[in-house]
Write a protein that holds these residues in place. Structure first.
Motif, PDB file in Angstrom:
ATOM      1  N   GLU A 170       0.819  -1.213   0.000  1.00 42.52           N
ATOM      2  CA  GLU A 170       0.000   0.000   0.000  1.00 42.52           C
ATOM      3  C   GLU A 170       0.855   1.267   0.000  1.00 42.52           C
ATOM      4  O   GLU A 170       0.335   2.366  -0.252  1.00 42.52           O
ATOM      5  N   TYR A 282       2.446  -8.600  -5.410  1.00 38.16           N
ATOM      6  CA  TYR A 282       1.659  -8.390  -6.622  1.00 38.16           C
ATOM      7  C   TYR A 282       0.225  -8.917  -6.516  1.00 38.16           C
ATOM      8  O   TYR A 282      -0.587  -8.658  -7.404  1.00 38.16           O
ATOM      9  N   TYR A 283      -0.086  -9.643  -5.446  1.00 37.26           N
ATOM     10  CA  TYR A 283      -1.433 -10.190  -5.350  1.00 37.26           C
ATOM     11  C   TYR A 283      -2.398  -9.140  -4.814  1.00 37.26           C
ATOM     12  O   TYR A 283      -2.233  -8.630  -3.708  1.00 37.26           O
ATOM     13  N   VAL A 284      -3.401  -8.848  -5.600  1.00 29.72           N
ATOM     14  CA  VAL A 284      -4.462  -7.942  -5.196  1.00 29.72           C
ATOM     15  C   VAL A 284      -5.771  -8.709  -5.324  1.00 29.72           C
ATOM     16  O   VAL A 284      -6.160  -9.117  -6.418  1.00 29.72           O
ATOM     17  N   ASP A 285      -6.430  -8.924  -4.202  1.00 28.39           N
ATOM     18  CA  ASP A 285      -7.681  -9.679  -4.196  1.00 28.39           C
ATOM     19  C   ASP A 285      -8.809  -8.757  -4.633  1.00 28.39           C
ATOM     20  O   ASP A 285      -9.572  -8.240  -3.817  1.00 28.39           O
ATOM     21  N   ASP A 286      -8.909  -8.550  -5.958  1.00 30.80           N
ATOM     22  CA  ASP A 286      -9.893  -7.603  -6.474  1.00 30.80           C
ATOM     23  C   ASP A 286     -11.003  -8.286  -7.266  1.00 30.80           C
ATOM     24  O   ASP A 286     -11.654  -7.666  -8.107  1.00 30.80           O
TER      25      ASP A 286
END
Length: 369
Positions: A170, A282-286
């Motif tokens: 973030e 790099y993991y974005v839980d979107d």
């Protein structure tokens, strides 16, 4: 060595209930050691009797990891940062000793915000050579300064700093020139970027691609830089037709014969290592698509808590590989379309081997509890 040192201390026996304050200050001092490493309180060593072993198995005050964790959790630490401790039992020829391991951390300095049994609030205690700071005093200013610098990452090399920064995605911003390049907003000389060249000839398949809805290979290069210096280069993979991007796993293998041949190849990551930090970064839980791709990818590799667990598991696999069929029941193999020039059975076998290893890792961890 017949002496104590800057990160180890001897006790003849476990702390009694009336010695909880002494135990707490010993743990805090070891957590605030000045050599930046794990520290040890070794119980069952009689210093006054030529450092002889005193078996602790009948010690009525003996504690395990959970008991010590609960003890520390109940204390009022500043910032709610608490030392992480574990207890290990060691069998020696002369008897059993216990070792309280105080794990190294960047959350220093540890200190209380409320007094507890002679351990004063706001006093910062350290381990200096073979001595602890007295309970009614605080450490010297330059030692306290060192511990705060450690917390803020000021003592780290650039590569260690970037590891710390990657734990907080973030705090990274997209570069104005490209969304594929990011910089750390509190130290913009640190950057991470990835490139994808669809015509560079890298179009090979790996077994873990076939767990994705779209198994097409799309390989990338990840570069981490400090100013103009490249600190690290990692392999990247674009999964499921662009729905998810991450690092490629490390490659290793186990030889059952003693020859330089991998009888059991596997892919893995180790938590805290750069490869896994970037994978998490790099993991974005979107959405469901990215989450599905991420979960399927992790379901095809091994992720170890640390290098010690990795090495212990390798030994476990060698000792138990003759039981592999016990772990092979009802393993689902994804559909793998025949590809010209590829031995699809090799991909299926590698996928199956990884699922066997994942089940063995579950059993290994259960047995360690």
């Amino acid at each position: 060595m017949h002496q104590e040192g800057p990160y180890w201390d001897f006790k003849r026996e476990w702390y009694g209930d009336n010695k909880d304050g002494d135990m707490l200050i010993d743990i805090i001092c070891m957590a605030n050691n000045l050599v930046d490493r794990d520290a040890y309180i070794i119980i069952g060593i009689d210093e006054e009797n030529d450092y002889s072993i005193q078996d602790v198995t009948q010690d009525k005050n003996r504690r395990n990891t959970q008991m010590l964790t609960d003890f520390i959790r109940g204390k009022k630490f500043a910032g709610d940062f608490r030392p992480v401790v574990t207890v290990e039992q060691i069998q020696l020829n002369e008897g059993v000793i216990d070792v309280i391991i105080i794990h190294n951390s960047t959350n220093t300095p540890y200190f209380l915000k409320e007094k507890y049994k002679g351990v004063f609030a706001n006093n910062i205690y350290v381990r200096l050579q073979d001595s602890n700071t007295p309970s009614d005093k605080s450490a010297d200013f330059h030692h306290i300064e060192y511990l705060w610098k450690k917390r803020f990452g000021m003592l780290l090399s650039p590569i260690e700093k970037v590891k710390l920064y990657l734990e907080h995605p973030e705090h990274w911003e997209n570069s104005p020139s490209s969304e594929d390049k990011k910089y750390y907003k509190y130290a913009p000389e640190f950057t991470i970027d990835h490139t994808y060249e669809p015509n560079d000839g890298r179009d090979g398949y790996e077994y873990y691609l076939f767990a994705q809805t779209d198994p097409s290979p799309h390989w990338s290069e990840i570069r981490i830089c400090y100013h103009q210096t490249v600190l690290a280069e990692l392999g990247g993979v674009i999964l499921d037709g662009g729905r998810y991007f991450t690092t490629t796993p490390d490659r290793q293998g186990i030889s059952l014969t003693g020859y330089h041949k991998w009888d059991i190849p596997y892919r893995y990551m180790i938590k805290g290592n750069l490869n896994h930090l970037v994978h998490e970064f790099y993991y974005v839980d979107d959405g469901d698509e990215a989450r599905h791709a991420h979960n399927e990818y992790e379901g095809c590799i091994l992720i170890f808590n640390d290098e010690i667990e990795h090495q212990e598991f390798r030994i476990y696999v060698k000792d138990n590989w003759d039981r592999k069929e016990e772990f092979a029941n009802e393993i689902w193999i994804p559909y793998m379309k025949e590809l010209p020039g590829y031995n699809m059975n090799s991909f299926r076998e590698e996928y199956k081997t990884m699922q066997i290893l994942r089940r063995m890792l579950e059993e290994f961890r259960e047995n360690k509890k």
